[in-house]
Design an enzyme around this catalytic site. Structure first.
Site, PDB file in Angstrom:
ATOM      1  N   LYS A 113       0.816  -1.215   0.000  1.00 14.27           N
ATOM      2  CA  LYS A 113       0.000   0.000   0.000  1.00 14.27           C
ATOM      3  C   LYS A 113       0.852   1.270   0.000  1.00 14.27           C
ATOM      4  O   LYS A 113       0.416   2.313  -0.459  1.00 14.27           O
ATOM      5  CB  LYS A 113      -0.927   0.015   1.220  1.00 14.27           C
ATOM      6  CG  LYS A 113      -1.732  -1.271   1.429  1.00 14.27           C
ATOM      7  CD  LYS A 113      -3.103  -1.146   0.927  1.00 14.27           C
ATOM      8  CE  LYS A 113      -4.080  -2.281   1.212  1.00 14.27           C
ATOM      9  NZ  LYS A 113      -3.643  -3.628   1.470  1.00 14.27           N
TER      10      LYS A 113
HETATM   11  C1  LIG Z   1      -4.316  -4.788   0.977  1.00  9.87           C
HETATM   12  C2  LIG Z   1      -3.535  -6.024   0.886  1.00  9.87           C
HETATM   13  C3  LIG Z   1      -3.891  -7.055  -0.012  1.00  9.87           C
HETATM   14  C4  LIG Z   1      -5.126  -6.985  -0.870  1.00  9.87           C
HETATM   15  O1  LIG Z   1      -5.025  -5.998  -1.877  1.00  9.87           O
HETATM   16  P1  LIG Z   1      -6.337  -5.450  -2.593  1.00  9.87           P
HETATM   17  O2  LIG Z   1      -5.871  -4.339  -3.443  1.00  9.87           O
HETATM   18  O3  LIG Z   1      -7.234  -4.991  -1.485  1.00  9.87           O
HETATM   19  O4  LIG Z   1      -6.925  -6.583  -3.354  1.00  9.87           O
HETATM   20  C5  LIG Z   1      -3.061  -8.156  -0.097  1.00  9.87           C
HETATM   21  N1  LIG Z   1      -1.958  -8.274   0.674  1.00  9.87           N
HETATM   22  C6  LIG Z   1      -1.598  -7.319   1.551  1.00  9.87           C
HETATM   23  C7  LIG Z   1      -0.385  -7.519   2.376  1.00  9.87           C
HETATM   24  C8  LIG Z   1      -2.364  -6.163   1.687  1.00  9.87           C
HETATM   25  O5  LIG Z   1      -1.988  -5.221   2.556  1.00  9.87           O
END
Ligand SMILES: *Cc1c(COP(=O)(O)O)cnc(C)c1O
Length: 494
Positions: A113
């Site tokens: 993120k």
């Molecule tokens: C947010 C997240 C996901 C999922 O990603 P999306 O974009 O919500 O599908 C997978 N792995 C980790 C470590 C995350 O923080």
């Protein structure tokens, strides 16, 4: 670029500035660019030479032409620089001849993120300063664990903004909770809510529509916006790393120009895999996109049957950031394949009955490009252990869902020669589960587990996690869903 929404037949009436600032479309849907810009092979070839921030500016400029190339480059250089990413912005590791891992967790919160949430607040702040009316942007974010921390880290002390994060009480890992509870910054706040991620997300969405919330905001000369991947400015920086991954594979001669690469993405809210789909539509030669789910397999079921059904048990798994039943960004994919009228109808069905069902023609179009695979908990643990023992490569619980899906998928005849797997979090973020998978047991304490993990793997604990224990806890608030608006009002008032 003009933007339209996923629920209203085309009237591409929104500017990129509005898209960044508003976050959510006024019809309750999501913003989408009116068309997807296409990169030529010449452009892709030229990208081979570019450092990451320059590439980011090139891609983002195609959507956000309200900013100059110089502005985007400056923001990307700050976002992806040494301060936030002490080693590299991202990395590509060849783990097995067919398996390419795109490591997206070298940022300040050790999850993918950061790639978007270090960039997006800078774009928002820039958009705000270009506006004549000066208003405070109150960023509200629901988090399944990683978004909240990454959003606070990205918005920390960004002028003109305040951020409020809600996470499910008892629904995040101890390290995730501590990361949020110790967050620094004058303009940040976090509360736990009694409920799961879907409750938190829908409550945040509802706040955008509530009259009392709007009144309170007007009094504070503020407006509400979103840092979740419902904001297109969150998705766009994620397209960049998929373009980069392909270009890096070209540069290292792992593939030749035009060669198809399949992509596996551990998925929850469907934002990351949707960004890969955007890269594909922009001309990156990706083949199938494999949507990897944990035991909350609503997406995997959807891509198999065409029925999206949230009326099912919700599981707490070892990959909490993927414990989601309502994947917001699926709406954008539906819009792209079936148009706004049908999307609006399905979203209404979903709101009223918790499920919707697409027609056979839509399903077959989806299946031509996507494939859903889900992975049960024992297989997640087994994949972590095997990947460590056999490949000498350490992965976290979320990434393990992706690698397990890779193992299933790569057996199939249609699988391409090279497969890219998005590695979404550092293994040190979930040290007890990772260690238990490898050794069968782990210390109760996360920090002790992280130390053992570092010892057996020979890899350092990321700085951001190492410091965590010394930081003072600032936030301990727990609220009910009904109290969220008041909680937000209190925060706005301080
Ligand atoms: C947010 C997240 C996901 C999922 O990603 P999306 O974009 O919500 O599908 C997978 N792995 C980790 C470590 C995350 O923080």
């Amino acid at each position: 670029m003009k933007f339209c929404t996923t629920r209203t037949p085309k009237k591409a009436a929104f500017s990129p500035m509005e898209v960044i600032i508003k976050g959510m479309a006024p019809d309750g849907g999501l913003f989408m660019p009116e068309s997807i810009p296409v990169l030529s092979q010449t452009e892709l070839n030229d990208f081979i030479k570019l450092p990451y921030p320059k590439l980011a500016a090139e891609i983002l400029h195609k959507y956000f032409d309200c900013f100059s190339m110089a502005e985007l480059t400056a923001d990307a250089e700050a976002a992806y620089g040494f301060e936030n990413f002490p080693t590299v912005p991202l990395d590509l590791c060849v783990v097995e001849p067919r398996l390419f891992m795109l490591e997206l967790w070298h940022g300040p919160t050790c999850a993918f993120k950061d790639m978007a949430l270090q960039m997006m607040p800078r774009m928002l702040s820039r958009a705000l300063s270009k506006q004549r009316k000066k208003r405070l942007a109150l960023v509200a974010a629901a988090t399944s664990g990683d978004t909240g921390k990454a959003a606070m880290e990205g918005f920390r002390d960004v002028p003109g903004t305040k951020i409020k994060v809600y996470y499910p009480h008892n629904g995040v890992s101890p390290i995730q909770r501590l990361q949020m509870a110790t967050q620094a910054g004058e303009n940040v706040s976090v509360s736990a809510i009694r409920g799961n991620f879907d409750d938190a997300q829908s409550a945040v969405k509802e706040m955008f529509a509530r009259k009392d919330v709007q009144k309170m905001l007007a009094r504070g000369n503020a407006f509400l916006t979103s840092a979740n991947s419902i904001n297109f400015a969150r998705l766009a920086p994620q397209i960049v790393y998929y373009v980069y991954a392909y270009v890096r594979m070209l540069r290292s001669h792992a593939i030749t120009m035009g060669e198809t690469v399949d992509v596996v993405v551990p998925s929850g809210n469907f934002g990351n895999v949707l960004s890969a789909y955007f890269a594909k539509r922009m001309g990156v030669p990706f083949g199938r996109l494999i949507v990897a789910s944990n035991k909350n397999r609503v997406l995997a079921d959807f891509f198999r049957t065409g029925v999206y059904d949230c009326n099912r048990a919700f599981y707490h798994t070892t990959s909490p950031s993927m414990d989601i039943l309502r994947s917001s960004n699926l709406e954008r994919l539906l819009y792209l394949v079936a148009g706004p009228e049908r999307t609006a109808r399905w979203m209404k069905d979903l709101a009223q009955t918790g499920r919707f069902c697409v027609s056979a023609d839509v399903l077959s179009r989806l299946q031509a490009e996507f494939c859903g695979i889900w992975v049960d908990e024992p297989e997640v643990a087994d994949t972590i252990r095997r990947t460590f023992r056999e490949d000498g490569y350490l992965i976290d619980t979320h990434t393990a869902v992706g690698v397990a899906a890779f193992r299933q998928y790569s057996e199939r005849p249609q699988a391409s020669r090279r497969i890219l797997v998005a590695s979404t979090a550092s293994p040190f973020k979930f040290p007890r589960d990772v260690l238990t998978a490898i050794l069968g047991d782990a210390p109760q304490d996360d920090f002790e587990a992280a130390q053992t993990l570092a010892a057996i793997s020979g890899r350092p604990i990321p700085r951001a996690l190492r410091d965590l224990r010394e930081r003072p806890v600032r936030f301990t608030n727990v609220v009910d869903r009904e109290e969220m608006a008041d909680d937000l009002a209190d925060y706005l008032r301080d």
